[in-house]
Design an enzyme around this catalytic site. Structure first.
Site, PDB file in Angstrom:
ATOM      1  N   ASP A  16     153.921  33.307 -30.434  1.00  0.00           N
ATOM      2  CA  ASP A  16     154.667  33.828 -29.288  1.00  0.00           C
ATOM      3  C   ASP A  16     154.681  32.784 -28.163  1.00  0.00           C
ATOM      4  O   ASP A  16     153.634  32.249 -27.794  1.00  0.00           O
ATOM      5  CB  ASP A  16     153.965  35.116 -28.819  1.00  0.00           C
ATOM      6  CG  ASP A  16     154.779  35.911 -27.819  1.00  0.00           C
ATOM      7  OD1 ASP A  16     156.019  35.814 -27.851  1.00  0.00           O
ATOM      8  OD2 ASP A  16     154.160  36.650 -27.018  1.00  0.00           O
TER       9      ASP A  16
ATOM     10  N   GLU B 110     164.517  30.905 -26.867  1.00  0.00           N
ATOM     11  CA  GLU B 110     164.856  31.783 -25.726  1.00  0.00           C
ATOM     12  C   GLU B 110     165.879  31.116 -24.836  1.00  0.00           C
ATOM     13  O   GLU B 110     165.788  29.930 -24.538  1.00  0.00           O
ATOM     14  CB  GLU B 110     163.593  32.126 -24.924  1.00  0.00           C
ATOM     15  CG  GLU B 110     163.874  33.003 -23.690  1.00  0.00           C
ATOM     16  CD  GLU B 110     162.630  33.689 -23.130  1.00  0.00           C
ATOM     17  OE1 GLU B 110     161.733  34.045 -23.927  1.00  0.00           O
ATOM     18  OE2 GLU B 110     162.552  33.875 -21.910  1.00  0.00           O
TER      19      GLU B 110
ATOM     20  N   ASP C 298     159.666  28.255 -26.766  1.00  0.00           N
ATOM     21  CA  ASP C 298     160.204  28.785 -25.515  1.00  0.00           C
ATOM     22  C   ASP C 298     160.470  27.638 -24.552  1.00  0.00           C
ATOM     23  O   ASP C 298     159.603  27.234 -23.776  1.00  0.00           O
ATOM     24  CB  ASP C 298     159.233  29.800 -24.902  1.00  0.00           C
ATOM     25  CG  ASP C 298     159.775  30.373 -23.597  1.00  0.00           C
ATOM     26  OD1 ASP C 298     160.888  29.983 -23.193  1.00  0.00           O
ATOM     27  OD2 ASP C 298     159.075  31.209 -22.996  1.00  0.00           O
TER      28      ASP C 298
ATOM     29  N   SER D 259     149.798  34.476 -28.955  1.00  0.00           N
ATOM     30  CA  SER D 259     150.189  33.570 -27.867  1.00  0.00           C
ATOM     31  C   SER D 259     149.230  32.391 -27.806  1.00  0.00           C
ATOM     32  O   SER D 259     148.168  32.409 -28.443  1.00  0.00           O
ATOM     33  CB  SER D 259     150.159  34.315 -26.526  1.00  0.00           C
ATOM     34  OG  SER D 259     148.812  34.609 -26.179  1.00  0.00           O
TER      35      SER D 259
ATOM     36  N   HIS E 235     162.016  40.503 -25.214  1.00  0.00           N
ATOM     37  CA  HIS E 235     160.666  40.320 -24.667  1.00  0.00           C
ATOM     38  C   HIS E 235     160.468  41.309 -23.521  1.00  0.00           C
ATOM     39  O   HIS E 235     161.426  41.893 -23.026  1.00  0.00           O
ATOM     40  CB  HIS E 235     160.494  38.888 -24.149  1.00  0.00           C
ATOM     41  CG  HIS E 235     160.248  37.889 -25.234  1.00  0.00           C
ATOM     42  ND1 HIS E 235     159.059  37.207 -25.352  1.00  0.00           N
ATOM     43  CD2 HIS E 235     161.031  37.480 -26.259  1.00  0.00           C
ATOM     44  CE1 HIS E 235     159.130  36.412 -26.412  1.00  0.00           C
ATOM     45  NE2 HIS E 235     160.319  36.551 -26.976  1.00  0.00           N
ATOM     46  N   GLY E 236     159.222  41.439 -23.109  1.00  0.00           N
ATOM     47  CA  GLY E 236     158.949  42.312 -21.966  1.00  0.00           C
ATOM     48  C   GLY E 236     159.396  43.736 -22.229  1.00  0.00           C
ATOM     49  O   GLY E 236     159.929  44.405 -21.347  1.00  0.00           O
TER      50      GLY E 236
HETATM   51  P1  13P Z   1     155.268  43.243 -22.457  1.00  0.00           P
HETATM   52  O1  13P Z   1     154.502  42.654 -21.325  1.00  0.00           O
HETATM   53  O2  13P Z   1     156.380  44.133 -21.954  1.00  0.00           O
HETATM   54  O3  13P Z   1     154.412  43.954 -23.440  1.00  0.00           O
HETATM   55  O4  13P Z   1     155.998  42.036 -23.232  1.00  0.00           O
HETATM   56  C1  13P Z   1     155.301  41.277 -24.185  1.00  0.00           C
HETATM   57  C2  13P Z   1     156.049  40.049 -24.613  1.00  0.00           C
HETATM   58  O5  13P Z   1     157.218  39.847 -24.342  1.00  0.00           O
HETATM   59  C3  13P Z   1     155.291  39.070 -25.408  1.00  0.00           C
HETATM   60  O6  13P Z   1     156.045  37.933 -25.687  1.00  0.00           O
HETATM   61  O1  G3H Z   2     154.398  37.050 -23.132  1.00  0.00           O
HETATM   62  C1  G3H Z   2     153.203  37.124 -22.886  1.00  0.00           C
HETATM   63  C2  G3H Z   2     152.334  37.921 -23.789  1.00  0.00           C
HETATM   64  O2  G3H Z   2     152.104  39.192 -23.226  1.00  0.00           O
HETATM   65  C3  G3H Z   2     151.066  37.169 -24.050  1.00  0.00           C
HETATM   66  O3  G3H Z   2     150.268  37.132 -22.915  1.00  0.00           O
HETATM   67  O4  G3H Z   2     149.847  34.693 -22.550  1.00  0.00           O
HETATM   68  O5  G3H Z   2     148.332  36.458 -21.581  1.00  0.00           O
HETATM   69  O6  G3H Z   2     148.347  36.002 -24.035  1.00  0.00           O
HETATM   70  P1  G3H Z   2     149.118  35.991 -22.757  1.00  0.00           P
HETATM   71 ZN    ZN Z   3     157.406  37.363 -24.161  1.00  0.00          ZN
HETATM   72 NA    NA Z   4     157.883  35.629 -29.415  1.00  0.00          NA
END
Ligand code: 13P
Ligand code: G3H
Ligand code: ZN
Ligand code: NA
Length: 308
Positions: free
Chosen positions: A81, A133, A103, A49, A210-211
């Site tokens: 990401d 997305e 995104d 990220s 995601h998530g």
């Molecule tokens: P989680 O918070 O469920 O692990 O999701 C991570 C994510 O979507 C990173 O892009």
């Molecule tokens: O989608 C978010 C990921 O969990 C990354 O988190 O932005 O705190 O690195 P972060």
């Molecule tokens: Zn995500």
């Molecule tokens: Na991603």
């Protein structure tokens, strides 16, 4: 080798399994994930990220991932990401990433299309694939209404139009998941009817969830037992991840489960060993916990073992 996700998604789609996309930001997390994937003989996506790049420094992160690639013959994707603008996507493409996410899901539909297209037009000639997305990941709310779902979840017809107009390689969709450790107040629920509609309109096309952390109770309980305070944490049930993989979801994003595994092991180690102050001891425990969690995830939830 470092690869794009093109062939990996194709095979995952056909066989109905998903590939884990794990968020990385330090050496122990990378090593734990890669050891697990090696043992399971699974393809792997390591994702970074903007926050991770800032924390670790892009050069260090890149070299750590290169070390991981040298350490194994697994196919590994290096993915950005949640890239928030063209510039960060361009930087990562120029820097050797094989996949980037733009995104622009917060922008109006046409603007999301335009920005995504701009990234695709830069990425594709350079051999890099793009994830976008459409829709907004829900927050933690009980019994979200039909109207609210239509306003925030991914619209299937729009998804088809979006993919056609942008030429994007994969699409993250909103069907009720959210980031973090508190995904549902009451009973977990995802909009599988919507997922099926999207997938039907986009045959053969890889979708991204995601998530998607399951928030394993053993780690939440260990955190709380050894000095933590994270009551009410709840993730997506494992069965739902398996079901999603049968309907076009080829990439499952996991960050929270890594954080919980690592933190619970470190908390336990420091609690049980008050006189230790050697970071290798507790970070080593964290790395082992990450490895165990990822092995379970690949083998028992995602189904990507023995696929290389
Ligand atoms: P989680 O918070 O469920 O692990 O999701 C991570 C994510 O979507 C990173 O892009
Ligand atoms: O989608 C978010 C990921 O969990 C990354 O988190 O932005 O705190 O690195 P972060
Ligand atoms: Zn995500
Ligand atoms: Na991603």
């Amino acid at each position: 080798p470092l690869v794009t996700s093109k062939e990996l998604f194709k095979q995952a789609y056909e066989k109905g399994y998903a590939i884990g996309a794990f968020n990385v930001n330090n050496m122990e997390i990378i090593q734990g994930i890669v050891s697990a994937a090696k043992e399971e003989k699974s393809p792997l996506i390591l994702q970074v990220s903007a926050g991770a790049r800032k924390y670790a420094n892009p050069i260090y992160l890149k070299k750590l991932v290169e070390s991981a690639v040298e350490d194994t013959d697994l196919p590994i994707v290096l993915h950005l990401d949640h890239g928030e603008d063209f510039e960060i996507c361009k930087q990562c493409i120029d820097d050797g990433f094989t996949s980037v996410m733009i995104d622009a899901s917060h922008l109006p539909f046409e603007e999301n299309i335009a920005l995504t297209k701009k990234v695709v037009d830069y990425a594709h000639p350079r051999g890099v694939v793009v994830e976008a997305e459409l829709g907004k990941l829900a927050g933690i709310e009980d019994n979200i209404s039909v109207d609210a779902k239509d306003a925030t979840y991914t619209n299937p017809e729009e998804a088809r139009e979006f993919v056609e107009k942008t030429g994007v390689d994969s699409l993250a969709i909103a069907i009720g998941t959210s980031h973090g450790a508190y995904k549902f107040k009451g009973k977990p629920e995802l909009d599988f009817e919507r997922l099926k509609k999207i997938s039907k309109l986009l045959p053969g096309f890889p979708l991204v969830l995601h998530g998607a952390s399951t928030v394993l109770s053993e780690y939440v309980e260990a955190c709380n037992k050894f000095g933590g305070d994270i009551p009410g944490a709840q993730g997506v049930p494992e069965e739902m991840i398996k079901e999603a993989a049968k309907h076009g979801v080829c990439k499952v994003n996991i960050d929270t489960d890594l954080r919980l595994a690592m933190t619970s092991a470190i908390r336990k180690h420091l609690h049980d060993n008050p006189s230790n102050f050697d970071p290798r001891k507790y970070l080593g425990e964290g790395r082992k916990a990450v490895e165990n969690m990822v092995k379970h995830k690949i083998g028992n939830v995602l189904g990507s073992s023995d696929q290389i």
